[in-house]
Design an enzyme around this catalytic site. Structure first.
Site, PDB file in Angstrom:
ATOM      1  N   ASP A  98      -0.006   5.123  -6.398  1.00  0.00           N
ATOM      2  CA  ASP A  98      -0.081   6.466  -5.824  1.00  0.00           C
ATOM      3  C   ASP A  98       1.138   6.764  -4.963  1.00  0.00           C
ATOM      4  O   ASP A  98       1.697   7.847  -5.009  1.00  0.00           O
ATOM      5  CB  ASP A  98      -1.374   6.640  -5.008  1.00  0.00           C
ATOM      6  CG  ASP A  98      -1.580   5.530  -3.977  1.00  0.00           C
ATOM      7  OD1 ASP A  98      -0.833   4.525  -3.981  1.00  0.00           O
ATOM      8  OD2 ASP A  98      -2.512   5.649  -3.163  1.00  0.00           O
ATOM      9  N   ASP A 101       5.519   3.118  -0.060  1.00  0.00           N
ATOM     10  CA  ASP A 101       5.878   3.381   1.342  1.00  0.00           C
ATOM     11  C   ASP A 101       6.906   2.318   1.764  1.00  0.00           C
ATOM     12  O   ASP A 101       8.099   2.518   1.554  1.00  0.00           O
ATOM     13  CB  ASP A 101       4.590   3.339   2.170  1.00  0.00           C
ATOM     14  CG  ASP A 101       4.801   3.756   3.613  1.00  0.00           C
ATOM     15  OD1 ASP A 101       5.514   4.735   3.860  1.00  0.00           O
ATOM     16  OD2 ASP A 101       4.236   3.102   4.504  1.00  0.00           O
TER      17      ASP A 101
HETATM   18  P1  IMP Z   1       3.504  -0.119   1.040  1.00  0.00           P
HETATM   19  O1  IMP Z   1       3.125  -1.557   0.807  1.00  0.00           O
HETATM   20  O2  IMP Z   1       3.923   0.096   2.457  1.00  0.00           O
HETATM   21  O3  IMP Z   1       4.501   0.406   0.060  1.00  0.00           O
HETATM   22  O4  IMP Z   1       2.179   0.712   0.958  1.00  0.00           O
HETATM   23  C1  IMP Z   1       1.664   1.112  -0.223  1.00  0.00           C
HETATM   24  C2  IMP Z   1       0.245   1.578  -0.052  1.00  0.00           C
HETATM   25  O5  IMP Z   1      -0.045   2.049   1.269  1.00  0.00           O
HETATM   26  C3  IMP Z   1       0.014   2.770  -0.951  1.00  0.00           C
HETATM   27  O6  IMP Z   1      -0.369   2.364  -2.236  1.00  0.00           O
HETATM   28  C4  IMP Z   1      -1.080   3.503  -0.209  1.00  0.00           C
HETATM   29  O7  IMP Z   1      -2.341   2.989  -0.565  1.00  0.00           O
HETATM   30  C5  IMP Z   1      -0.801   3.222   1.258  1.00  0.00           C
HETATM   31  N1  IMP Z   1      -0.022   4.318   1.859  1.00  0.00           N
HETATM   32  C6  IMP Z   1       1.287   4.328   2.207  1.00  0.00           C
HETATM   33  N2  IMP Z   1       1.685   5.501   2.693  1.00  0.00           N
HETATM   34  C7  IMP Z   1       0.593   6.293   2.653  1.00  0.00           C
HETATM   35  C8  IMP Z   1       0.361   7.685   2.992  1.00  0.00           C
HETATM   36  O8  IMP Z   1       1.233   8.453   3.439  1.00  0.00           O
HETATM   37  N3  IMP Z   1      -0.902   8.133   2.769  1.00  0.00           N
HETATM   38  C9  IMP Z   1      -1.902   7.356   2.282  1.00  0.00           C
HETATM   39  N4  IMP Z   1      -1.730   6.068   1.934  1.00  0.00           N
HETATM   40  C10 IMP Z   1      -0.491   5.544   2.120  1.00  0.00           C
HETATM   41 MG    MG Z   2      -2.114   2.253  -3.014  1.00  0.00          MG
END
Ligand code: IMP
Ligand code: MG
Length: 172
Positions: A98, A101
């Site tokens: 989705d 981040d």
């Molecule tokens: P990462 O490991 O920091 O890349 O985080 C990835 C996961 O964090 C995504 O698949 C989302 O489930 C959650 N996430 C990151 N940013 C957001 C946001 O702005 N809204 C909601 N969920 C987020």
């Molecule tokens: Mg996710």
């Protein structure tokens, strides 16, 4: 954050981006019977629309990775909460996310998959927050680059809320 959602990307723009991504995937994977692995829970609506647009032979599965809990920051500690029952070895894999981040979740999961010796692994994400990456991430199929705001809707939650919103919104 007060928790009031404001529209960032409309449902019409989401569908147009999915049409484009589905066309790219169809072009690249015709006759390869790819296995699409959605990362739960946030990818469930995106996956449902994406596969209907790809509209060619493929397989779908989902995996649950440990998430943020009720916070809004990645802990950087990721665990596989459900195992894949599908054979990954020798398969063409498309990971469906989705939002990217920090990129830590995806990097961890791609490593996990590569140990299972797939034929290939590519990444498809509806949204990306490049200003937040903590490690380099290569996104092969991307819907939208989004600003450094917390986003919800179209399957994406804030502490389990707002997944039902039809548009992608940000929360102030
Ligand atoms: P990462 O490991 O920091 O890349 O985080 C990835 C996961 O964090 C995504 O698949 C989302 O489930 C959650 N996430 C990151 N940013 C957001 C946001 O702005 N809204 C909601 N969920 C987020
Ligand atoms: Mg996710």
């Amino acid at each position: 954050m007060s928790g009031t959602p404001h529209i960032l990307i409309t449902r019409q723009d989401i569908q147009a981006a999915i049409d484009r991504m589905a066309g790219e995937i169809r072009r690249d994977y015709t006759d390869k019977n790819p296995l699409l692995i959605g990362i739960l829970k946030g990818s469930f609506i995106f996956m449902a629309d994406l596969v209907r647009r790809i509209a060619m032979p493929l397989e779908v599965t989902f995996i649950r990775l440990s998430s943020y809990g009720s916070g809004t920051e990645s802990s950087g500690k990721i665990k596989v909460l459900t195992r894949l029952s599908e054979e990954v070895k020798g398969r063409h894999i498309i990971v469906v996310e989705d939002i990217i981040d920090t990129g830590l979740t995806t990097a961890y999961f791609v490593d996990y998959l590569n140990k299972k010796k797939p034929a290939s692994v590519r990444l498809c994400s509806l949204t990306d927050k490049p200003s937040r990456h903590k490690i380099p991430v290569k996104i092969d199929y991307l819907g939208f680059t989004v600003p450094d705001k917390f986003i919800v809707g179209y399957g994406i939650d804030w502490d389990e809320k707002y997944r039902y919103l039809p548009d992608i919104c940000y929360i102030e």
